[in-house]
Each structure stands twice: as C-alpha cells, then as structure tokens.
Scaffold this active site. Sequence first.
Site, PDB file in Angstrom:
ATOM      1  N   TYR A 118     -13.170   9.695   2.904  1.00 26.71           N
ATOM      2  CA  TYR A 118     -13.682   8.630   2.040  1.00 26.71           C
ATOM      3  C   TYR A 118     -13.822   7.292   2.764  1.00 26.71           C
ATOM      4  O   TYR A 118     -14.083   6.276   2.131  1.00 26.71           O
ATOM      5  CB  TYR A 118     -12.821   8.540   0.777  1.00 26.71           C
ATOM      6  CG  TYR A 118     -13.052   9.758  -0.096  1.00 26.71           C
ATOM      7  CD1 TYR A 118     -14.017   9.745  -1.090  1.00 26.71           C
ATOM      8  CD2 TYR A 118     -12.363  10.940   0.138  1.00 26.71           C
ATOM      9  CE1 TYR A 118     -14.269  10.875  -1.852  1.00 26.71           C
ATOM     10  CE2 TYR A 118     -12.608  12.072  -0.604  1.00 26.71           C
ATOM     11  CZ  TYR A 118     -13.559  12.032  -1.607  1.00 26.71           C
ATOM     12  OH  TYR A 118     -13.837  13.171  -2.350  1.00 26.71           O
ATOM     13  N   HIS A 139       0.804  -1.228   0.000  1.00 22.33           N
ATOM     14  CA  HIS A 139       0.000   0.000   0.000  1.00 22.33           C
ATOM     15  C   HIS A 139       0.834   1.275   0.000  1.00 22.33           C
ATOM     16  O   HIS A 139       0.614   2.187   0.782  1.00 22.33           O
ATOM     17  CB  HIS A 139      -0.967  -0.008   1.196  1.00 22.33           C
ATOM     18  CG  HIS A 139      -1.911  -1.163   1.195  1.00 22.33           C
ATOM     19  ND1 HIS A 139      -2.892  -1.331   2.139  1.00 22.33           N
ATOM     20  CD2 HIS A 139      -2.011  -2.239   0.362  1.00 22.33           C
ATOM     21  CE1 HIS A 139      -3.557  -2.444   1.907  1.00 22.33           C
ATOM     22  NE2 HIS A 139      -3.035  -3.021   0.817  1.00 22.33           N
TER      23      HIS A 139
END
Length: 370
Positions: A255, A151
């Site tokens: 988000y 990531h």
Amino acid sequence: MKSFVLTTSLQLVAVFLFLAGSSPLLAQPDTYRLQTVVEGIPVPWGMVWLDNGDMLVSNRAGELYRVSDGNIGQPLVGTPTVHANGQGGLLDIHLHPDYPATDWIYFTYSSREGEGQGSHTALMRARLAGNTLIDKEVLYKGEGNTTRGQHYGSRIAFDDQGYVYFSIGDRGAHFENAQQLDRDGGKIYRLHDDGRIPADNPFSIPDGTRSAVFSYGHRNPQGMDRHPVTGQIWAHEHGPRGGDEVNIIQAGKNYGWPIIGYGINYNGQPLAVATQREGVEQPVWYWDPSIAPSGMTFISSDRYPRWQGKLLVGSLKFAHLVLLELDGNTVTGAETLFEGIGRTRNVRQGPDGYLYVATEGKGIIRIIPE
C-alpha cells in the site's frame, strides 16, 4: 446522561447548537439526539458489548472498564501491563465472532516484552471471569522495540472465515519498516483465532519474512472493519500532512508507504517519492488536508435509513465525523457530520443498532435518530 438535539430545515439550512465549553455542532439533514452514555474515561480507545448489554471500554492509559447502564465499575483485574508511551497503551478490544459460545476477548496494546528499550504492539486474547481476565495468551508481539511514542496502530477485525486481523503502525522511527518484510511495523497481520499462522498467508515461506504479515506499506492504521456484504477487510491510516488513506486490504499487496503518498512531511518538505507507482495499491479514498482518522464502522442498522450501507469515520484533528458514500468498492463522496463532537477516537455500531462515538475527554456518545 446529557442529551443534545440537532435539527435542520428541509432546505438543509444549518442550525447550530452550542455545547458548553465546546465548538458548535453542525446540524444534519435529519434530526438527531446526541446522548452521552459514558463519562469519566479520558481516552476511550476500544469498546465492545457483552451478551448482557454491558460494555467493555479500554482506556489508553491501561485500564479496562466494565460499564453497566452508564455506570463505570472498577478497572478489571488482570489486564496486560502496557507501556503508556505517547500514542501507546491499552488500545483496541474485540470479541471473538462466536462470543459468548467461544468466550475469547482480543486486545492490542503496547508491550515492553522482547528485546530492546521501549515497546512494540502486541495482540493478546483472554477470557473474562467476573471482573478478572484469565487464560491470557499473547498471540503476537512485534519485534524491534523502540522508545518512540508514535504509530502503534492498532485495530482488530475478524473476517467471515474467523481469521483475526490487526494492524501495527511503522512506529514512527524508521519509515522503511513498512516496506521491509523481515521487520515488524507498517503492516496488517492475519492469524487463526488461536494465534496460528494460516498456511495460505501470502508470505508463509521460510525466507525470513514475517509469516503473519497479510499486507504491508501502511503508515499508522487506526481504523478497520469488515464490510457486512462483501466480507472484505477495510482499513484507514494516518498520512503525514495530508494523505490519510482508506484501503481495501488484500493478501500480499503493497500500500505504498513511504514510497508513494499524497501528503508532505511535517516540516513542509516532500516526503513520498510519488503518488503512484506500478505494482503499488492506490487508496480508494484519501484526505488532503489530513483529518487524522481514528475508528470506522460500516452502517447496516435500520435505525439510520439514509446512512445505511455507508462508512462512518472519526476525525481526531477536526473533532467531527465523516460519512463516506459507497458504490461497491468505490468511495463516491464524503459528508461532514457533527462538527465539534470531540476528538473522535472510535466509532462502532452497537448490538442495539445505534451508533456510538468514543471521544477524548467528552465520553461515549450515542447517536439517536428522532
């Protein structure tokens, strides 16, 4: 160069061509020729075109190649030193929107600089002199190095005002990074093209937040592009088992990761608390099961009249492309294209109007309508 032809009937009956050593390609409701234009770069992550038509292609292991008429030169000199760690390495590459008048080239990569073992994502700009990068400047470096290899993100985009956006994933170590504004990771950042922090960034206040942060609550964004009509920045990100998202990036918005989401943990257990929460953005589209999206581009070229105005996304997991139908800011449907094309790392529309697909192990492929 290798060429492959795809055809379908007017009744949309699928016809398959088999590539040696690969899965079949699913035919589309038009005729296309798929032409491999670059071979020999194992994991082509980023690709841009210089004003003379040459391509610059980053290989995740750390090399940056100049490609002329399909011929790969020696790796460029002066590329940043990367920590080639799992998903980390030399990642995206993007030209300044006024290139070559403003001759800056931007890179994201995994950097060991800073405190702690391991690495974190950095944004650099440099100029190209012959086959050497010069005038290198690190514009941003994520803090909180970790040895985890997951990531890193990371994509780069510019908006109509010349601001540069780039993404850093949550780094796979601490999911809560994405919700903590005083920690890097799980964010999309916005800077002036020279690295200065814009005064109107949503968290540009002396309260301990990362002032470069533009939006937060992201898991691992590996696709980003500017909408050619609205100028908005769109991004997609990996979910866990399900819940890959497409989002329109807005200043200061949350988000949701890992508070809300549409996927589950890899062990099959629930992960996010819910799928919705007040004050937290919903994706404009999500996939369940996950497709592992990487790379995205809005199609504006006249070469693809049936696809014009749509969004093309690559899939690592299923080795195909996904064409998203848009109605304004709403995604109204998805169509699978070219099954078996390869683990798609990036998709870009080139200056010649053709679409280019960077695949792991199979090279860079140009989609040519017949």
